[in-house]
Enzyme design. Structure first.
Site, PDB file in Angstrom:
ATOM      1  N   ARG A  31       1.568   7.573  -6.544  1.00 47.85           N
ATOM      2  CA  ARG A  31       0.377   7.076  -5.848  1.00 47.85           C
ATOM      3  C   ARG A  31      -0.911   7.708  -6.395  1.00 47.85           C
ATOM      4  NH1 ARG A  31       0.715   4.710  -0.565  1.00 47.85           N
ATOM      5  NH2 ARG A  31       2.769   3.863  -0.293  1.00 47.85           N
ATOM      6  N   ARG A  35      -6.562   6.267  -2.137  1.00 45.47           N
ATOM      7  CA  ARG A  35      -7.718   6.546  -1.268  1.00 45.47           C
ATOM      8  C   ARG A  35      -8.283   7.944  -1.358  1.00 45.47           C
ATOM      9  NH1 ARG A  35      -4.598   4.237   3.752  1.00 45.47           N
ATOM     10  NH2 ARG A  35      -3.043   5.156   2.395  1.00 45.47           N
ATOM     11  N   ARG A  44     -12.040  -0.734  -3.974  1.00 50.61           N
ATOM     12  CA  ARG A  44     -11.303  -1.397  -2.893  1.00 50.61           C
ATOM     13  C   ARG A  44     -12.267  -2.181  -2.002  1.00 50.61           C
ATOM     14  NH1 ARG A  44      -8.748  -2.818   1.276  1.00 50.61           N
ATOM     15  NH2 ARG A  44      -7.129  -1.653   2.357  1.00 50.61           N
ATOM     16  N   ASP A  81       2.091  -2.961  -5.473  1.00 53.06           N
ATOM     17  CA  ASP A  81       2.828  -2.412  -4.339  1.00 53.06           C
ATOM     18  C   ASP A  81       4.251  -2.939  -4.371  1.00 53.06           C
ATOM     19  OD1 ASP A  81       2.182  -0.780  -1.737  1.00 53.06           O
ATOM     20  OD2 ASP A  81       3.581  -2.355  -1.158  1.00 53.06           O
ATOM     21  N   TYR A 157      11.640  -3.314   4.980  1.00 49.16           N
ATOM     22  CA  TYR A 157      10.340  -3.899   5.352  1.00 49.16           C
ATOM     23  C   TYR A 157      10.484  -5.380   5.707  1.00 49.16           C
ATOM     24  CZ  TYR A 157       7.995   0.376   3.914  1.00 49.16           C
ATOM     25  OH  TYR A 157       7.575   1.679   3.833  1.00 49.16           O
TER      26      TYR A 157
HETATM   27  O1  CP3 Z   1       1.378   5.142  -7.630  1.00 48.42           O
HETATM   28  C1  CP3 Z   1       0.393   4.375  -7.812  1.00 48.42           C
HETATM   29  O2  CP3 Z   1      -0.774   4.800  -8.001  1.00 48.42           O
HETATM   30  C2  CP3 Z   1       0.653   2.882  -7.940  1.00 48.42           C
HETATM   31  C3  CP3 Z   1       0.524   2.126  -6.781  1.00 48.42           C
HETATM   32  C4  CP3 Z   1       1.510   2.123  -5.621  1.00 48.42           C
HETATM   33  C5  CP3 Z   1       1.101   1.731  -4.320  1.00 48.42           C
HETATM   34  N1  CP3 Z   1       2.200   1.647  -3.532  1.00 48.42           N
HETATM   35  C6  CP3 Z   1      -0.283   1.425  -3.936  1.00 48.42           C
HETATM   36  C7  CP3 Z   1      -0.660   1.428  -2.497  1.00 48.42           C
HETATM   37  C8  CP3 Z   1       2.887   2.354  -5.572  1.00 48.42           C
HETATM   38  C9  CP3 Z   1       3.828   2.831  -6.662  1.00 48.42           C
HETATM   39  C10 CP3 Z   1       3.316   2.028  -4.241  1.00 48.42           C
HETATM   40  C11 CP3 Z   1       4.715   2.080  -3.795  1.00 48.42           C
HETATM   41  C12 CP3 Z   1       5.031   1.897  -2.382  1.00 48.42           C
HETATM   42  N2  CP3 Z   1       4.439   1.061  -1.466  1.00 48.42           N
HETATM   43  C13 CP3 Z   1       6.140   2.509  -1.739  1.00 48.42           C
HETATM   44  C14 CP3 Z   1       7.154   3.410  -2.413  1.00 48.42           C
HETATM   45  C15 CP3 Z   1       6.645   4.768  -2.685  1.00 48.42           C
HETATM   46  C16 CP3 Z   1       6.332   5.593  -1.462  1.00 48.42           C
HETATM   47  O3  CP3 Z   1       5.193   6.050  -1.364  1.00 48.42           O
HETATM   48  O4  CP3 Z   1       7.247   5.817  -0.666  1.00 48.42           O
HETATM   49  C17 CP3 Z   1       6.150   2.068  -0.397  1.00 48.42           C
HETATM   50  C18 CP3 Z   1       7.143   2.466   0.679  1.00 48.42           C
HETATM   51  C19 CP3 Z   1       5.063   1.142  -0.248  1.00 48.42           C
HETATM   52  C20 CP3 Z   1       4.732   0.342   0.970  1.00 48.42           C
HETATM   53  C21 CP3 Z   1       3.361   0.613   1.442  1.00 48.42           C
HETATM   54  N3  CP3 Z   1       2.201   0.254   0.776  1.00 48.42           N
HETATM   55  C22 CP3 Z   1       2.978   1.234   2.653  1.00 48.42           C
HETATM   56  C23 CP3 Z   1       3.929   1.795   3.687  1.00 48.42           C
HETATM   57  C24 CP3 Z   1       1.574   1.239   2.679  1.00 48.42           C
HETATM   58  C25 CP3 Z   1       0.690   1.712   3.818  1.00 48.42           C
HETATM   59  C26 CP3 Z   1       0.617   3.183   3.890  1.00 48.42           C
HETATM   60  C27 CP3 Z   1      -0.494   3.673   3.018  1.00 48.42           C
HETATM   61  O5  CP3 Z   1      -0.259   4.624   2.229  1.00 48.42           O
HETATM   62  O6  CP3 Z   1      -1.587   3.121   3.139  1.00 48.42           O
HETATM   63  C28 CP3 Z   1       1.109   0.658   1.467  1.00 48.42           C
HETATM   64  C29 CP3 Z   1      -0.299   0.478   1.044  1.00 48.42           C
HETATM   65  C30 CP3 Z   1      -0.703   0.997  -0.289  1.00 48.42           C
HETATM   66  N4  CP3 Z   1       0.029   0.863  -1.433  1.00 48.42           N
HETATM   67  C31 CP3 Z   1      -1.917   1.677  -0.599  1.00 48.42           C
HETATM   68  C32 CP3 Z   1      -1.898   1.944  -1.966  1.00 48.42           C
HETATM   69  C33 CP3 Z   1      -2.982   2.613  -2.786  1.00 48.42           C
HETATM   70  C34 CP3 Z   1      -3.054   1.961   0.388  1.00 48.42           C
HETATM   71  C35 CP3 Z   1      -3.750   0.662   0.624  1.00 48.42           C
HETATM   72  C36 CP3 Z   1      -5.242   0.826   0.882  1.00 48.42           C
HETATM   73  O7  CP3 Z   1      -6.015   0.952  -0.070  1.00 48.42           O
HETATM   74  O8  CP3 Z   1      -5.608   0.763   2.053  1.00 48.42           O
END
Ligand code: CP3
Length: 354
Positions: A31, A35, A44, A81, A157
Protein backbone atom coordinates in the site's frame (compact mmCIF):
# COMPACT_ATOMS: atom_id res chain seq x y z
CA UNK A 1 19.51 -21.05 -3.67
CA UNK A 2 18.99 -19.92 -7.23
CA UNK A 3 15.71 -20.36 -9.05
CA UNK A 4 16.30 -21.20 -12.73
CA UNK A 5 12.67 -20.30 -13.53
CA UNK A 6 13.36 -16.63 -12.78
CA UNK A 7 15.19 -14.61 -15.41
CA UNK A 8 18.33 -12.71 -14.38
CA UNK A 9 18.13 -8.93 -14.18
CA UNK A 10 19.90 -5.75 -13.12
CA UNK A 11 16.99 -4.87 -10.84
CA UNK A 12 17.73 -5.67 -7.15
CA UNK A 13 14.10 -6.74 -6.54
CA UNK A 14 14.22 -9.29 -9.40
CA UNK A 15 17.74 -10.46 -8.55
CA UNK A 16 16.48 -11.21 -5.05
CA UNK A 17 13.54 -13.20 -6.40
CA UNK A 18 16.02 -15.10 -8.58
CA UNK A 19 17.73 -16.27 -5.38
CA UNK A 20 20.51 -13.73 -4.75
CA UNK A 21 21.06 -12.33 -1.22
CA UNK A 22 21.35 -8.72 -2.44
CA UNK A 23 22.74 -6.10 -0.02
CA UNK A 24 21.24 -3.74 0.96
CA UNK A 25 17.98 -5.66 0.51
CA UNK A 26 15.46 -4.28 -1.98
CA UNK A 27 12.54 -2.43 -0.36
CA UNK A 28 8.95 -1.67 -1.23
CA UNK A 29 5.91 -1.29 1.04
CA UNK A 30 2.49 -2.82 0.74
CA UNK A 31 0.00 0.00 0.00
CA UNK A 32 2.93 2.35 -0.63
CA UNK A 33 0.69 4.65 -2.69
CA UNK A 34 -2.03 5.95 -0.42
CA UNK A 35 -3.56 8.37 2.01
CA UNK A 36 -0.46 8.89 4.17
CA UNK A 37 0.95 10.95 1.24
CA UNK A 38 -0.46 14.48 0.77
CA UNK A 39 0.18 14.24 -2.99
CA UNK A 40 -2.01 11.09 -3.10
CA UNK A 41 -4.83 12.89 -1.30
CA UNK A 42 -4.56 15.76 -3.80
CA UNK A 43 -4.76 13.45 -6.85
CA UNK A 44 -7.59 11.48 -5.25
CA UNK A 45 -9.50 14.76 -4.80
CA UNK A 46 -9.08 15.60 -8.51
CA UNK A 47 -9.98 12.09 -9.70
CA UNK A 48 -13.31 11.95 -7.86
CA UNK A 49 -14.11 8.48 -6.56
CA UNK A 50 -11.58 5.78 -5.65
CA UNK A 51 -12.66 3.58 -8.58
CA UNK A 52 -12.25 6.55 -10.96
CA UNK A 53 -8.68 6.74 -9.73
CA UNK A 54 -8.19 3.01 -10.44
CA UNK A 55 -9.74 3.18 -13.93
CA UNK A 56 -8.09 6.40 -15.20
CA UNK A 57 -4.57 5.51 -16.40
CA UNK A 58 -3.13 9.04 -16.07
CA UNK A 59 -4.22 9.27 -12.41
CA UNK A 60 -3.33 5.66 -11.57
CA UNK A 61 0.14 6.07 -13.11
CA UNK A 62 0.68 9.33 -11.21
CA UNK A 63 -0.20 7.87 -7.79
CA UNK A 64 1.91 4.75 -8.45
CA UNK A 65 4.93 6.97 -9.13
CA UNK A 66 4.45 9.30 -6.13
CA UNK A 67 6.06 7.05 -3.47
CA UNK A 68 8.93 6.20 -5.87
CA UNK A 69 9.80 9.89 -6.21
CA UNK A 70 10.01 10.32 -2.44
CA UNK A 71 11.73 7.11 -1.40
CA UNK A 72 13.27 5.45 -4.50
CA UNK A 73 11.67 2.11 -3.66
CA UNK A 74 13.02 -0.89 -5.59
CA UNK A 75 9.58 -1.84 -6.87
CA UNK A 76 6.45 -0.08 -8.04
CA UNK A 77 3.10 -1.80 -7.49
CA UNK A 78 0.29 -1.15 -9.92
CA UNK A 79 -2.25 1.18 -8.32
CA UNK A 80 -5.57 -0.62 -8.30
CA UNK A 81 -7.53 -2.75 -5.83
CA UNK A 82 -8.30 -6.44 -5.30
CA UNK A 83 -12.02 -5.66 -5.71
CA UNK A 84 -11.76 -4.71 -9.39
CA UNK A 85 -12.08 -8.46 -10.14
CA UNK A 86 -15.60 -8.84 -8.67
CA UNK A 87 -16.46 -5.56 -10.41
CA UNK A 88 -15.18 -6.96 -13.72
CA UNK A 89 -17.25 -10.12 -13.18
CA UNK A 90 -20.37 -7.92 -13.05
CA UNK A 91 -20.90 -7.40 -9.30
CA UNK A 92 -21.70 -3.89 -8.02
CA UNK A 93 -18.73 -2.49 -6.06
CA UNK A 94 -18.54 0.94 -4.39
CA UNK A 95 -16.05 2.63 -2.07
CA UNK A 96 -17.74 5.01 0.37
CA UNK A 97 -15.79 7.49 2.47
CA UNK A 98 -15.15 6.15 5.96
CA UNK A 99 -17.03 2.92 5.22
CA UNK A 100 -14.60 0.92 3.08
CA UNK A 101 -15.80 -1.23 0.19
CA UNK A 102 -19.49 -2.11 -0.26
CA UNK A 103 -20.57 -4.88 -2.66
CA UNK A 104 -23.97 -6.17 -3.70
CA UNK A 105 -23.56 -9.45 -1.74
CA UNK A 106 -23.95 -12.75 -3.58
CA UNK A 107 -26.93 -14.55 -2.02
CA UNK A 108 -27.53 -17.74 -3.98
CA UNK A 109 -26.81 -19.94 -6.96
CA UNK A 110 -28.60 -17.52 -9.31
CA UNK A 111 -26.26 -14.67 -8.29
CA UNK A 112 -23.30 -16.96 -8.87
CA UNK A 113 -24.55 -17.85 -12.35
CA UNK A 114 -24.60 -14.14 -13.30
CA UNK A 115 -20.84 -13.72 -12.86
CA UNK A 116 -19.28 -13.52 -16.32
CA UNK A 117 -15.59 -14.39 -16.76
CA UNK A 118 -15.85 -13.48 -20.45
CA UNK A 119 -16.06 -9.74 -19.72
CA UNK A 120 -13.08 -9.48 -17.34
CA UNK A 121 -10.28 -8.51 -19.74
CA UNK A 122 -12.40 -5.98 -21.57
CA UNK A 123 -13.37 -4.36 -18.26
CA UNK A 124 -9.69 -4.27 -17.25
CA UNK A 125 -8.53 -2.39 -20.37
CA UNK A 126 -7.78 0.87 -18.49
CA UNK A 127 -5.92 -1.03 -15.74
CA UNK A 128 -3.81 -2.85 -18.33
CA UNK A 129 -3.13 0.50 -20.01
CA UNK A 130 -1.87 1.74 -16.62
CA UNK A 131 0.50 -1.25 -16.43
CA UNK A 132 1.96 -0.60 -19.88
CA UNK A 133 2.30 3.13 -19.13
CA UNK A 134 4.12 2.31 -15.88
CA UNK A 135 6.47 -0.14 -17.58
CA UNK A 136 7.71 2.85 -19.63
CA UNK A 137 7.64 5.44 -16.82
CA UNK A 138 9.47 3.76 -13.92
CA UNK A 139 13.23 4.16 -13.35
CA UNK A 140 15.53 1.56 -14.93
CA UNK A 141 16.42 -0.20 -11.68
CA UNK A 142 12.82 -0.31 -10.40
CA UNK A 143 10.72 -3.43 -10.96
CA UNK A 144 6.99 -3.38 -11.73
CA UNK A 145 4.70 -5.61 -9.64
CA UNK A 146 1.23 -6.62 -10.80
CA UNK A 147 -1.25 -8.05 -8.30
CA UNK A 148 -4.61 -9.53 -7.56
CA UNK A 149 -6.50 -10.72 -4.51
CA UNK A 150 -6.51 -14.46 -3.82
CA UNK A 151 -9.76 -16.31 -4.54
CA UNK A 152 -10.53 -16.92 -0.82
CA UNK A 153 -10.12 -13.28 0.27
CA UNK A 154 -11.98 -11.89 -2.75
CA UNK A 155 -14.80 -14.43 -2.15
CA UNK A 156 -15.20 -13.13 1.43
CA UNK A 157 -15.90 -9.61 0.13
CA UNK A 158 -18.26 -10.95 -2.57
CA UNK A 159 -20.33 -12.98 -0.10
CA UNK A 160 -20.24 -10.68 2.95
CA UNK A 161 -20.85 -7.58 0.79
CA UNK A 162 -17.80 -5.86 2.30
CA UNK A 163 -15.45 -6.32 5.23
CA UNK A 164 -16.36 -8.76 8.01
CA UNK A 165 -15.30 -9.64 11.55
CA UNK A 166 -15.81 -13.41 11.45
CA UNK A 167 -16.66 -14.32 7.81
CA UNK A 168 -19.63 -16.32 9.15
CA UNK A 169 -21.66 -16.19 5.93
CA UNK A 170 -18.69 -17.09 3.71
CA UNK A 171 -17.64 -19.94 6.01
CA UNK A 172 -21.22 -21.25 6.10
CA UNK A 173 -21.10 -21.50 2.27
CA UNK A 174 -17.61 -22.99 2.23
CA UNK A 175 -18.28 -25.61 4.93
CA UNK A 176 -21.97 -26.31 4.20
CA UNK A 177 -22.10 -26.04 0.39
CA UNK A 178 -18.54 -26.72 -0.81
CA UNK A 179 -19.91 -27.61 -4.27
CA UNK A 180 -21.40 -24.11 -4.66
CA UNK A 181 -18.51 -22.30 -2.97
CA UNK A 182 -16.09 -24.31 -5.13
CA UNK A 183 -17.81 -22.91 -8.22
CA UNK A 184 -17.19 -19.36 -7.01
CA UNK A 185 -13.54 -20.20 -6.28
CA UNK A 186 -13.15 -21.79 -9.74
CA UNK A 187 -14.64 -18.67 -11.36
CA UNK A 188 -12.18 -16.53 -9.42
CA UNK A 189 -9.20 -18.77 -10.29
CA UNK A 190 -10.08 -18.41 -13.99
CA UNK A 191 -10.72 -14.63 -13.89
CA UNK A 192 -7.69 -13.90 -11.69
CA UNK A 193 -5.39 -16.06 -13.83
CA UNK A 194 -6.54 -14.33 -17.03
CA UNK A 195 -6.07 -10.94 -15.36
CA UNK A 196 -2.58 -11.65 -13.95
CA UNK A 197 -1.37 -13.02 -17.28
CA UNK A 198 -2.71 -9.91 -19.02
CA UNK A 199 -0.81 -7.75 -16.49
CA UNK A 200 2.38 -9.69 -17.26
CA UNK A 201 1.81 -9.21 -20.99
CA UNK A 202 1.34 -5.47 -20.39
CA UNK A 203 4.69 -5.23 -18.54
CA UNK A 204 4.38 -6.54 -14.97
CA UNK A 205 7.68 -8.26 -14.06
CA UNK A 206 6.38 -10.13 -10.99
CA UNK A 207 2.95 -10.67 -9.46
CA UNK A 208 1.74 -10.75 -5.88
CA UNK A 209 -1.38 -12.61 -4.75
CA UNK A 210 -2.90 -11.05 -1.59
CA UNK A 211 -4.71 -13.50 0.71
CA UNK A 212 -5.40 -11.06 3.52
CA UNK A 213 -7.89 -13.31 5.34
CA UNK A 214 -6.10 -16.67 4.88
CA UNK A 215 -5.56 -16.90 8.66
CA UNK A 216 -9.31 -17.11 9.35
CA UNK A 217 -9.54 -20.75 8.20
CA UNK A 218 -8.82 -24.00 10.09
CA UNK A 219 -6.15 -26.27 8.59
CA UNK A 220 -8.29 -28.46 6.32
CA UNK A 221 -10.17 -25.50 4.87
CA UNK A 222 -6.93 -23.48 4.58
CA UNK A 223 -5.57 -26.29 2.39
CA UNK A 224 -8.71 -26.43 0.27
CA UNK A 225 -9.58 -22.73 -0.17
CA UNK A 226 -6.20 -20.96 0.21
CA UNK A 227 -3.44 -23.37 -0.84
CA UNK A 228 -5.20 -25.26 -3.63
CA UNK A 229 -6.50 -22.22 -5.61
CA UNK A 230 -3.25 -20.24 -5.20
CA UNK A 231 -1.35 -23.37 -6.27
CA UNK A 232 -3.47 -23.58 -9.43
CA UNK A 233 -2.87 -19.89 -10.19
CA UNK A 234 0.86 -20.19 -9.55
CA UNK A 235 1.26 -23.28 -11.75
CA UNK A 236 -0.71 -21.62 -14.55
CA UNK A 237 1.55 -18.55 -14.49
CA UNK A 238 4.70 -20.70 -14.30
CA UNK A 239 3.51 -22.74 -17.28
CA UNK A 240 2.17 -19.95 -19.47
CA UNK A 241 4.66 -17.20 -18.54
CA UNK A 242 7.76 -19.06 -17.31
CA UNK A 243 10.32 -16.95 -15.44
CA UNK A 244 7.84 -14.48 -13.94
CA UNK A 245 8.06 -14.72 -10.13
CA UNK A 246 4.89 -15.19 -8.09
CA UNK A 247 4.77 -13.89 -4.49
CA UNK A 248 2.09 -15.26 -2.19
CA UNK A 249 0.80 -13.42 0.90
CA UNK A 250 -1.16 -15.91 3.05
CA UNK A 251 -1.61 -13.45 5.90
CA UNK A 252 -2.05 -15.21 9.25
CA UNK A 253 -0.91 -18.63 7.99
CA UNK A 254 1.31 -19.08 11.08
CA UNK A 255 2.96 -22.51 11.26
CA UNK A 256 1.37 -23.35 7.90
CA UNK A 257 3.67 -20.90 6.06
CA UNK A 258 6.12 -23.69 5.06
CA UNK A 259 3.23 -25.92 3.88
CA UNK A 260 1.81 -23.01 1.89
CA UNK A 261 5.15 -22.47 0.14
CA UNK A 262 5.76 -26.17 -0.60
CA UNK A 263 2.28 -26.88 -1.88
CA UNK A 264 1.73 -23.75 -3.98
CA UNK A 265 5.24 -23.55 -5.45
CA UNK A 266 5.40 -19.74 -5.10
CA UNK A 267 8.77 -18.08 -5.78
CA UNK A 268 8.41 -15.68 -2.87
CA UNK A 269 6.27 -15.41 0.24
CA UNK A 270 5.28 -12.33 2.18
CA UNK A 271 5.46 -12.79 5.97
CA UNK A 272 2.89 -11.03 8.13
CA UNK A 273 3.92 -9.13 11.26
CA UNK A 274 3.13 -12.00 13.64
CA UNK A 275 5.75 -14.34 12.08
CA UNK A 276 8.91 -14.53 14.25
CA UNK A 277 11.86 -13.59 12.00
CA UNK A 278 14.29 -16.14 13.45
CA UNK A 279 11.72 -18.91 12.93
CA UNK A 280 11.14 -17.77 9.32
CA UNK A 281 14.91 -17.81 8.68
CA UNK A 282 14.96 -21.50 9.70
CA UNK A 283 11.63 -22.74 8.43
CA UNK A 284 10.72 -20.60 5.42
CA UNK A 285 13.88 -19.16 3.84
CA UNK A 286 15.21 -22.58 2.73
CA UNK A 287 11.96 -23.00 0.73
CA UNK A 288 11.34 -19.61 -0.90
CA UNK A 289 12.44 -15.99 -1.07
CA UNK A 290 10.90 -14.14 1.87
CA UNK A 291 9.41 -10.64 2.11
CA UNK A 292 8.25 -8.57 5.07
CA UNK A 293 7.51 -8.07 7.92
CA UNK A 294 7.99 -4.83 9.86
CA UNK A 295 4.87 -3.92 11.85
CA UNK A 296 3.26 -0.97 9.98
CA UNK A 297 2.49 0.61 13.36
CA UNK A 298 6.25 0.96 13.99
CA UNK A 299 6.15 3.53 11.16
CA UNK A 300 3.43 5.40 13.06
CA UNK A 301 5.26 5.34 16.41
CA UNK A 302 8.69 6.02 14.83
CA UNK A 303 11.80 6.83 16.89
CA UNK A 304 14.27 4.35 18.39
CA UNK A 305 11.66 1.55 18.47
CA UNK A 306 11.32 1.84 14.67
CA UNK A 307 15.12 1.70 14.32
CA UNK A 308 15.34 -1.41 16.51
CA UNK A 309 12.52 -3.16 14.64
CA UNK A 310 14.14 -2.32 11.28
CA UNK A 311 17.48 -3.68 12.51
CA UNK A 312 15.80 -6.86 13.71
CA UNK A 313 14.45 -7.67 10.22
CA UNK A 314 17.82 -6.79 8.67
CA UNK A 315 19.86 -8.92 11.05
CA UNK A 316 17.63 -12.00 11.06
CA UNK A 317 16.38 -12.27 7.47
CA UNK A 318 18.69 -10.22 5.22
CA UNK A 319 22.21 -10.62 3.85
CA UNK A 320 22.68 -14.38 4.08
CA UNK A 321 19.55 -15.41 2.19
CA UNK A 322 17.39 -13.50 -0.31
CA UNK A 323 14.85 -11.25 1.41
CA UNK A 324 12.74 -8.29 0.23
CA UNK A 325 12.28 -5.68 2.95
CA UNK A 326 8.59 -4.80 3.38
CA UNK A 327 5.89 -4.41 6.02
CA UNK A 328 3.86 -7.26 7.51
CA UNK A 329 0.67 -5.60 6.20
CA UNK A 330 -0.27 -2.38 4.40
CA UNK A 331 1.02 1.03 5.49
CA UNK A 332 -1.68 2.92 7.44
CA UNK A 333 -3.03 6.43 6.63
CA UNK A 334 -1.74 8.00 9.88
CA UNK A 335 1.92 7.17 9.02
CA UNK A 336 4.15 10.29 9.04
CA UNK A 337 5.97 10.34 5.66
CA UNK A 338 9.21 11.22 7.54
CA UNK A 339 9.10 7.86 9.31
CA UNK A 340 9.32 6.09 5.96
CA UNK A 341 12.33 8.27 5.05
CA UNK A 342 13.97 7.38 8.39
CA UNK A 343 13.45 3.65 7.78
CA UNK A 344 14.82 3.90 4.22
CA UNK A 345 17.96 5.70 5.41
CA UNK A 346 18.57 3.03 7.99
CA UNK A 347 18.14 0.14 5.54
CA UNK A 348 20.28 1.70 2.83
CA UNK A 349 23.14 2.54 5.24
CA UNK A 350 23.10 -0.63 7.32
CA UNK A 351 26.31 -2.67 7.59
CA UNK A 352 25.95 -6.14 6.10
CA UNK A 353 25.53 -8.76 8.86
CA UNK A 354 28.43 -11.22 9.15
O1 CP3 B 1 0.00 -1.21 -2.54
C1 CP3 B 1 -0.35 -0.28 -3.31
O2 CP3 B 1 0.10 0.89 -3.22
C2 CP3 B 1 -1.26 -0.61 -4.48
C3 CP3 B 1 -2.63 -0.43 -4.28
C4 CP3 B 1 -3.51 -1.33 -3.43
C5 CP3 B 1 -4.73 -0.85 -2.89
N1 CP3 B 1 -5.40 -1.89 -2.33
C6 CP3 B 1 -5.19 0.55 -2.97
C7 CP3 B 1 -6.25 1.02 -2.04
C8 CP3 B 1 -3.43 -2.69 -3.11
C9 CP3 B 1 -2.32 -3.68 -3.41
C10 CP3 B 1 -4.64 -3.04 -2.43
C11 CP3 B 1 -4.97 -4.40 -1.99
C12 CP3 B 1 -6.15 -4.62 -1.16
N2 CP3 B 1 -7.38 -4.00 -1.21
C13 CP3 B 1 -6.24 -5.65 -0.18
C14 CP3 B 1 -5.17 -6.67 0.12
C15 CP3 B 1 -4.04 -6.12 0.90
C16 CP3 B 1 -4.39 -5.69 2.30
O3 CP3 B 1 -4.13 -4.52 2.61
O4 CP3 B 1 -4.85 -6.53 3.07
C17 CP3 B 1 -7.54 -5.58 0.38
C18 CP3 B 1 -8.09 -6.48 1.48
C19 CP3 B 1 -8.24 -4.53 -0.29
C20 CP3 B 1 -9.67 -4.15 -0.10
C21 CP3 B 1 -9.81 -2.74 0.31
N3 CP3 B 1 -9.53 -1.64 -0.50
C22 CP3 B 1 -10.28 -2.24 1.54
C23 CP3 B 1 -10.70 -3.09 2.72
C24 CP3 B 1 -10.27 -0.84 1.45
C25 CP3 B 1 -10.77 0.14 2.49
C26 CP3 B 1 -9.84 0.29 3.62
C27 CP3 B 1 -8.84 1.35 3.31
O5 CP3 B 1 -7.62 1.10 3.51
O6 CP3 B 1 -9.27 2.43 2.90
C28 CP3 B 1 -9.74 -0.49 0.17
C29 CP3 B 1 -9.52 0.88 -0.35
C30 CP3 B 1 -8.17 1.21 -0.89
N4 CP3 B 1 -7.43 0.39 -1.69
C31 CP3 B 1 -7.46 2.42 -0.69
C32 CP3 B 1 -6.26 2.32 -1.40
C33 CP3 B 1 -5.18 3.37 -1.54
C34 CP3 B 1 -7.97 3.64 0.09
C35 CP3 B 1 -9.00 4.29 -0.77
C36 CP3 B 1 -9.05 5.81 -0.60
O7 CP3 B 1 -8.24 6.51 -1.21
O8 CP3 B 1 -9.95 6.25 0.10
Amino acid sequence: MSDPRVASSEKPFLRTLAGEAVWPPPVWLMRQAGRYLPEYRATRETAGGFLDLCYTPDFAIEVTLQPLRRYRFDAAILFSDILVVPHALGQDVAFRAGEGPVLDALKDEADLAKLDVGRVLDHMRPVLETVSGLAKAIPETTALIGFAGAPWTVATYMIEGGGSKDFATTKTWAYGRPDLFGRLIDTLVQATGDYLIAQIDAGAEAVQIFDTWAGALPEAEFMRWVVEPIGRLTRRIQTERPGVPVIGFPRGAGVLYPTFVRETGVTGVSLDTSVPCAWAAEAVQPLAVTQGNLDPIHLVAGGPALDAATDHVLSTLCGRRPHIFNLGHGIVPQTPPDSVARMMERIRNAPRPA
